[in-house]
Design a protein around this motif. Sequence first.
Motif, PDB file in Angstrom:
ATOM      1  N   GLU A   1       0.840  -1.196   0.000  1.00 25.33           N
ATOM      2  CA  GLU A   1       0.000   0.000   0.000  1.00 25.33           C
ATOM      3  C   GLU A   1       0.880   1.254   0.000  1.00 25.33           C
ATOM      4  O   GLU A   1       0.662   2.197  -0.759  1.00 25.33           O
ATOM      5  CB  GLU A   1      -0.911  -0.041   1.245  1.00 25.33           C
ATOM      6  CG  GLU A   1      -1.925   1.083   1.345  1.00 25.33           C
ATOM      7  CD  GLU A   1      -2.853   1.147   0.148  1.00 25.33           C
ATOM      8  OE1 GLU A   1      -3.265   0.064  -0.312  1.00 25.33           O
ATOM      9  OE2 GLU A   1      -3.134   2.265  -0.327  1.00 25.33           O
ATOM     10  N   GLU A   2       1.898   1.236   0.863  1.00 22.27           N
ATOM     11  CA  GLU A   2       2.819   2.367   0.961  1.00 22.27           C
ATOM     12  C   GLU A   2       3.575   2.555  -0.359  1.00 22.27           C
ATOM     13  O   GLU A   2       3.813   3.673  -0.800  1.00 22.27           O
ATOM     14  CB  GLU A   2       3.787   2.105   2.118  1.00 22.27           C
ATOM     15  CG  GLU A   2       4.711   3.255   2.462  1.00 22.27           C
ATOM     16  CD  GLU A   2       3.998   4.488   3.008  1.00 22.27           C
ATOM     17  OE1 GLU A   2       2.944   4.336   3.635  1.00 22.27           O
ATOM     18  OE2 GLU A   2       4.515   5.600   2.780  1.00 22.27           O
ATOM     19  N   LEU A   3       3.947   1.437  -0.973  1.00 25.33           N
ATOM     20  CA  LEU A   3       4.634   1.499  -2.266  1.00 25.33           C
ATOM     21  C   LEU A   3       3.750   2.187  -3.311  1.00 25.33           C
ATOM     22  O   LEU A   3       4.195   3.082  -4.023  1.00 25.33           O
ATOM     23  CB  LEU A   3       4.982   0.073  -2.724  1.00 25.33           C
ATOM     24  CG  LEU A   3       5.604  -0.098  -4.110  1.00 25.33           C
ATOM     25  CD1 LEU A   3       7.027   0.441  -4.138  1.00 25.33           C
ATOM     26  CD2 LEU A   3       5.610  -1.566  -4.538  1.00 25.33           C
ATOM     27  N   ARG A   4       2.486   1.756  -3.360  1.00 23.62           N
ATOM     28  CA  ARG A   4       1.552   2.365  -4.318  1.00 23.62           C
ATOM     29  C   ARG A   4       1.378   3.849  -4.048  1.00 23.62           C
ATOM     30  O   ARG A   4       1.454   4.672  -4.951  1.00 23.62           O
ATOM     31  CB  ARG A   4       0.181   1.677  -4.216  1.00 23.62           C
ATOM     32  CG  ARG A   4      -0.027   0.588  -5.257  1.00 23.62           C
ATOM     33  CD  ARG A   4      -1.478   0.135  -5.276  1.00 23.62           C
ATOM     34  NE  ARG A   4      -1.858  -0.516  -4.009  1.00 23.62           N
ATOM     35  CZ  ARG A   4      -1.736  -1.827  -3.789  1.00 23.62           C
ATOM     36  NH1 ARG A   4      -1.308  -2.616  -4.743  1.00 23.62           N
ATOM     37  NH2 ARG A   4      -2.075  -2.349  -2.624  1.00 23.62           N
ATOM     38  N   THR A   5       1.171   4.196  -2.777  1.00 22.80           N
ATOM     39  CA  THR A   5       0.937   5.589  -2.405  1.00 22.80           C
ATOM     40  C   THR A   5       2.128   6.467  -2.777  1.00 22.80           C
ATOM     41  O   THR A   5       1.978   7.529  -3.383  1.00 22.80           O
ATOM     42  CB  THR A   5       0.697   5.705  -0.883  1.00 22.80           C
ATOM     43  OG1 THR A   5      -0.286   4.737  -0.520  1.00 22.80           O
ATOM     44  CG2 THR A   5       0.216   7.089  -0.496  1.00 22.80           C
ATOM     45  N   GLN A   6       3.333   5.987  -2.401  1.00 28.34           N
ATOM     46  CA  GLN A   6       4.518   6.810  -2.657  1.00 28.34           C
ATOM     47  C   GLN A   6       4.828   6.931  -4.145  1.00 28.34           C
ATOM     48  O   GLN A   6       5.279   7.982  -4.597  1.00 28.34           O
ATOM     49  CB  GLN A   6       5.723   6.234  -1.917  1.00 28.34           C
ATOM     50  CG  GLN A   6       5.665   6.504  -0.425  1.00 28.34           C
ATOM     51  CD  GLN A   6       7.012   6.271   0.238  1.00 28.34           C
ATOM     52  OE1 GLN A   6       8.051   6.524  -0.352  1.00 28.34           O
ATOM     53  NE2 GLN A   6       6.990   5.793   1.469  1.00 28.34           N
ATOM     54  N   CYS A   7       4.613   5.856  -4.883  1.00 27.40           N
ATOM     55  CA  CYS A   7       4.860   5.925  -6.318  1.00 27.40           C
ATOM     56  C   CYS A   7       3.925   6.942  -6.958  1.00 27.40           C
ATOM     57  O   CYS A   7       4.330   7.739  -7.798  1.00 27.40           O
ATOM     58  CB  CYS A   7       4.674   4.557  -6.968  1.00 27.40           C
ATOM     59  SG  CYS A   7       6.093   3.483  -6.717  1.00 27.40           S
ATOM     60  N   ALA A   8       2.669   6.927  -6.535  1.00 26.94           N
ATOM     61  CA  ALA A   8       1.699   7.880  -7.076  1.00 26.94           C
ATOM     62  C   ALA A   8       2.097   9.302  -6.711  1.00 26.94           C
ATOM     63  O   ALA A   8       2.089  10.205  -7.544  1.00 26.94           O
ATOM     64  CB  ALA A   8       0.306   7.553  -6.559  1.00 26.94           C
ATOM     65  N   ALA A   9       2.494   9.497  -5.454  1.00 21.06           N
ATOM     66  CA  ALA A   9       2.835  10.839  -4.976  1.00 21.06           C
ATOM     67  C   ALA A   9       4.087  11.379  -5.663  1.00 21.06           C
ATOM     68  O   ALA A   9       4.197  12.573  -5.915  1.00 21.06           O
ATOM     69  CB  ALA A   9       3.028  10.823  -3.463  1.00 21.06           C
TER      70      ALA A   9
END
Length: 160
Positions: A20-28
């Motif tokens: 989840e953190e990976l997805r969030t940070q990649c998007a950000a």
Amino acid sequence: MATLGFEAHDHKHCITDGLEELRTQCAAKNLQLTPVRKRVMELLLEKHRALGAYEILEHLRAEGLGTQPPVAYRALDFLVTNGFAHRIERLNAFVGCAHLGKQHIPAFLICRGCNAVAESPSGRVSRVLGRAAREIGFQVEKLVVEAEGVCPSCAEKAPA
Ligand SMILES: [Zn+2]
Ligand SMILES: [Zn+2]
Ligand SMILES: [Zn+2]
């Protein structure tokens, strides 16, 4: 931040929260999260154990995600450069970060029996070392903290 890896804990959270953190940070950060990158991260989070590039490549190969070593190396490079995973110099292998999204210099406790790796924040160690370095005018650019030993479950299996 806790030292995560050896003690019993709700490990499912490590995987789901990590992804989840990976997805969030990649998007950000506008980073491209390819299926290979995501899968490699998942493999690294699966166990608190260091995986070598070839071990990872074998998974990718079996799953039809890639057959050439550069595929694994590029994905690992992406994850390490962006702080999602760490390289364990001692083993020439990789682990998923246990403290994603938090500013930290990791310290690793590495089991020589099973390659289990616990990640601990190195705050106190790096402060002491930083102070010693400053006293002699040395500028630290990179700090690696790795301890090798025996994890609780290996110690139990083979009592001294
Ligand atoms: Zn876990
Ligand atoms: Zn970390
Ligand atoms: Zn062990």
